[in-house]
Design an enzyme around this catalytic site. Structure first.
Site, PDB file in Angstrom:
ATOM      1  N   HIS A  66       9.080  -6.917   4.548  1.00  0.00           N
ATOM      2  CA  HIS A  66       7.762  -5.919   4.806  1.00  0.00           C
ATOM      3  C   HIS A  66       6.832  -5.663   3.672  1.00  0.00           C
ATOM      4  O   HIS A  66       7.140  -5.353   2.392  1.00  0.00           O
ATOM      5  CB  HIS A  66       8.271  -4.707   5.480  1.00  0.00           C
ATOM      6  CG  HIS A  66       8.905  -3.808   4.710  1.00  0.00           C
ATOM      7  ND1 HIS A  66       8.235  -2.652   3.855  1.00  0.00           N
ATOM      8  CD2 HIS A  66      10.380  -3.525   4.498  1.00  0.00           C
ATOM      9  CE1 HIS A  66       8.955  -1.904   3.356  1.00  0.00           C
ATOM     10  NE2 HIS A  66      10.451  -2.459   3.591  1.00  0.00           N
ATOM     11  N   ASP A 177       9.891  -1.056  -2.994  1.00  0.00           N
ATOM     12  CA  ASP A 177      10.254  -1.169  -1.687  1.00  0.00           C
ATOM     13  C   ASP A 177       8.967  -1.403  -0.840  1.00  0.00           C
ATOM     14  O   ASP A 177       8.282  -0.452  -0.588  1.00  0.00           O
ATOM     15  CB  ASP A 177      11.181   0.251  -1.280  1.00  0.00           C
ATOM     16  CG  ASP A 177      11.478   0.105   0.372  1.00  0.00           C
ATOM     17  OD1 ASP A 177      11.009  -0.735   1.201  1.00  0.00           O
ATOM     18  OD2 ASP A 177      11.829   1.209   0.850  1.00  0.00           O
ATOM     19  N   GLU A 207       6.992  -1.491   8.587  1.00  0.00           N
ATOM     20  CA  GLU A 207       8.514  -1.475   8.523  1.00  0.00           C
ATOM     21  C   GLU A 207       8.879   0.029   8.378  1.00  0.00           C
ATOM     22  O   GLU A 207       9.624   0.405   9.007  1.00  0.00           O
ATOM     23  CB  GLU A 207       9.358  -2.319   7.630  1.00  0.00           C
ATOM     24  CG  GLU A 207      10.568  -2.243   7.589  1.00  0.00           C
ATOM     25  CD  GLU A 207      11.554  -1.141   6.959  1.00  0.00           C
ATOM     26  OE1 GLU A 207      12.618  -1.054   6.832  1.00  0.00           O
ATOM     27  OE2 GLU A 207      10.722  -0.442   6.197  1.00  0.00           O
ATOM     28  N   GLU A 208       8.225   0.710   7.546  1.00  0.00           N
ATOM     29  CA  GLU A 208       8.451   2.297   7.108  1.00  0.00           C
ATOM     30  C   GLU A 208       8.185   3.240   8.192  1.00  0.00           C
ATOM     31  O   GLU A 208       8.863   4.168   7.956  1.00  0.00           O
ATOM     32  CB  GLU A 208       7.769   2.619   5.860  1.00  0.00           C
ATOM     33  CG  GLU A 208       7.993   1.516   4.549  1.00  0.00           C
ATOM     34  CD  GLU A 208       9.310   1.838   3.980  1.00  0.00           C
ATOM     35  OE1 GLU A 208      10.009   2.689   4.467  1.00  0.00           O
ATOM     36  OE2 GLU A 208       9.602   1.125   3.004  1.00  0.00           O
ATOM     37  N   ASP A 230      14.666  -7.109   1.789  1.00  0.00           N
ATOM     38  CA  ASP A 230      14.343  -5.939   1.494  1.00  0.00           C
ATOM     39  C   ASP A 230      15.258  -5.104   0.380  1.00  0.00           C
ATOM     40  O   ASP A 230      16.193  -5.513   0.191  1.00  0.00           O
ATOM     41  CB  ASP A 230      14.444  -4.973   3.070  1.00  0.00           C
ATOM     42  CG  ASP A 230      13.605  -3.623   2.759  1.00  0.00           C
ATOM     43  OD1 ASP A 230      13.096  -3.146   1.931  1.00  0.00           O
ATOM     44  OD2 ASP A 230      13.431  -3.152   4.074  1.00  0.00           O
ATOM     45  N   HIS A 318      11.771   5.316  -2.299  1.00  0.00           N
ATOM     46  CA  HIS A 318      10.948   5.922  -1.754  1.00  0.00           C
ATOM     47  C   HIS A 318      10.011   7.066  -2.781  1.00  0.00           C
ATOM     48  O   HIS A 318       9.605   8.086  -2.395  1.00  0.00           O
ATOM     49  CB  HIS A 318      11.201   6.739  -0.455  1.00  0.00           C
ATOM     50  CG  HIS A 318      11.519   5.582   0.481  1.00  0.00           C
ATOM     51  ND1 HIS A 318      11.258   5.899   1.931  1.00  0.00           N
ATOM     52  CD2 HIS A 318      11.387   4.393   0.627  1.00  0.00           C
ATOM     53  CE1 HIS A 318      11.677   4.886   2.760  1.00  0.00           C
ATOM     54  NE2 HIS A 318      11.448   3.769   1.950  1.00  0.00           N
TER      55      HIS A 318
HETATM   56 ZN   LIG Z   1      12.046  -1.319   2.795  1.00  0.00          ZN
END
Ligand SMILES: [Zn+2]
Length: 349
Positions: A66, A177, A207-208, A230, A318
């Site tokens: 992603h 990420d 994706e998130e 990922d 994140h």
């Molecule tokens: Zn991810």
């Protein structure tokens, strides 16, 4: 297998802005990077970039990585020019305090900072308390009138952080990420030569916010097997017990047995471990009852697709100081590359 990865590409990828649903800059960069290596390339309605490489068999392998990162979207510009925002994807507001951001407007980027009440004027009761997103604002240093001219609801922002090397072979950046997974997949496209599978390398969107791009991508490809690349949490940090680490930084490629969205087909799971052991690729098993990734959407597409999430361990996931190990990135690359190039054999249950 002696393939060198060009980590300058990873640096560029992490510094591009691209929250969920706004992946255009990343997609454009990948189109330019990969067009010379693709047998076909297209963008689907949802925004997924699908890069095709023909193989020597009639079997199709779907790779997903992603492109989107977690970020912010402006919903209000106030009378004094301060921007109020919502988070897009899972962000702990504690990681937003006092951060620099880059606001993406129709006229280009504006620098800003996330403002906080300074310690001098907080009360005793406030001190040390977690702050919610509603108590935060972006200050772009413009008057109300000027801010309203240049920024409107729906504009968005990314955290502002350059990619730096850290310690012994580590990389620290925002958006690792999942630009780290995107990087691995781009390098696979560049490295594959007459692979066993027809390879669909899909750089997915959104994706998130719930694996949205992967759902349409998987529907559009007749995949016999899928590998989703990922990042995943590496909680090998102070305050966490070893049984809660999920993965360990520097411990090699994470092969998913289970996460919140997927339980990996056991035949595929074993094959991937065998590829590692045969090729001297370091590996660790990922069991993450609270995480998920594109594999969650892909394995339920159509009548079902054998799918495994291959994970790059990531500390501070994140946040704008995510950390990965270059050795782990290389391990995931070597595993995914070998699977595509040589084939996985029979994976029927
Ligand atoms: Zn991810």
């Amino acid at each position: 297998m002696d393939l060198k990865l060009d980590f300058s590409i990873l640096k560029t990828l992490t510094e591009l802005p691209g929250i969920a649903g706004r992946e255009n800059a990343v997609r454009q960069y990948l189109k330019n990077l990969l067009s010379a290596y693709a047998d076909d390339m297209r963008t689907d309605v949802t925004g997924n970039l699908i890069v095709y490489k023909k193989g020597s068999s009639d079997k199709n392998l779907l790779f997903c990585a992603h492109m989107d990162e977690v970020g912010l979207m402006v919903h209000h510009v106030d009378e004094r020019g301060f921007l109020r925002f919502v988070t897009v994807g899972g962000i702990d507001p504690r990681t937003l305090l006092a951060q620099r951001v880059r606001v993406q407007t129709r006229e280009g980027e504006l620098p800003g900072v996330i403002g906080t009440k300074p310690a001098h004027i907080t009360t005793e009761a406030d001190r040390g308390k977690a702050v919610g997103v509603k108590e935060l604002f972006i200050d772009i240093g413009l008057s109300g009138e000027e801010a309203k001219k240049r920024v409107e609801a729906g504009d968005w922002a990314v955290l502002d952080r350059s990619c730096e090397e850290l310690g012994d072979g580590l990389v620290c950046a925002k958006a690792l990420d999942n630009r780290a997974g995107v990087f691995v997949l781009a390098e696979i496209v560049r490295a594959l030569k007459n692979p066993f599978y027809n390879v669909y390398a899909v750089f997915t969107v959104q994706e998130e916010v719930g694996l949205r791009g992967a759902a349409t991508a998987a529907f559009g490809v007749d995949a016999d097997v899928s590998l989703c690349l990922d990042t995943t949490g590496a909680a090998d940090i102070p305050g966490c017990a070893p049984q809660d680490y999920i993965t360990v930084l520097g411990g090699g490629a994470g092969i998913t047995a289970l996460d919140a969205r997927t339980i990996t087909n056991p035949v595929l799971f074993e094959k991937l471990k065998q590829i590692c052991d045969k090729n001297g690729i370091r590996r660790q098993v990922r069991v993450a009852p609270r995480g998920g990734n594109d594999a969650g959407a892909v394995h339920l597409s159509k009548t079902g697709i054998p799918t495994c999430g291959l994970s790059i361990p990531t500390r501070n996931i994140h946040s704008n100081v995510e950390i990965v190990s270059k050795a782990d990135v290389a391990d995931v690359f070597r595993l995914a590359y070998a699977a595509a190039q040589e084939g996985l054999g029979d994976i029927t249950l």
